[in-house]
Design a protein around this motif. Structure first.
Motif, PDB file in Angstrom:
ATOM      1  N   HIS A   9      86.900  47.900  85.724  1.00 54.15           N
ATOM      2  CA  HIS A   9      86.589  47.284  84.442  1.00 54.15           C
ATOM      3  C   HIS A   9      86.745  45.774  84.597  1.00 54.15           C
ATOM      4  O   HIS A   9      87.807  45.296  84.966  1.00 54.15           O
ATOM      5  N   TYR A  25      88.947  53.290  88.076  1.00 55.34           N
ATOM      6  CA  TYR A  25      89.543  52.701  86.879  1.00 55.34           C
ATOM      7  C   TYR A  25      91.010  53.069  86.759  1.00 55.34           C
ATOM      8  O   TYR A  25      91.451  54.090  87.284  1.00 55.34           O
ATOM      9  N   CYS A  30      89.515  52.551  80.395  1.00 56.16           N
ATOM     10  CA  CYS A  30      88.630  51.630  81.118  1.00 56.16           C
ATOM     11  C   CYS A  30      87.349  52.341  81.542  1.00 56.16           C
ATOM     12  O   CYS A  30      86.272  51.772  81.503  1.00 56.16           O
ATOM     13  N   VAL A  34      84.035  50.541  79.956  1.00 59.30           N
ATOM     14  CA  VAL A  34      83.120  49.778  80.791  1.00 59.30           C
ATOM     15  C   VAL A  34      81.684  49.908  80.296  1.00 59.30           C
ATOM     16  O   VAL A  34      80.867  49.005  80.429  1.00 59.30           O
TER      17      VAL A  34
END
Ligand SMILES: [Zn+2]
Ligand SMILES: [Zn+2]
Length: 49
Positions: A9, A25, A30, A34
């Motif tokens: 991310h 991640y 995240c 993203v």
């Protein structure tokens, strides 16, 4: 020795262990965020708020 890499991310500064259950991640947050192009990370990890 634990290998780690930065969370995929963009806005996240967390380090992710290479055997993370969330892939590239640091968290499920995240991984989903993203796709939303979040400007700041909200994964609630220390140092990331
Ligand atoms: Zn983060
Ligand atoms: Zn992250």
């Amino acid at each position: 020795m634990t290998e780690s890499t930065k969370c995929a991310h963009q806005a996240c500064k967390c380090l992710v262990p290479t055997d993370s259950p969330h892939g590239k991640y640091c968290s499920e947050h995240c991984k989903e965020a993203v796709a939303l192009s979040e400007l700041k990370c909200d994964c609630k990890h220390p140092g990331c708020r």
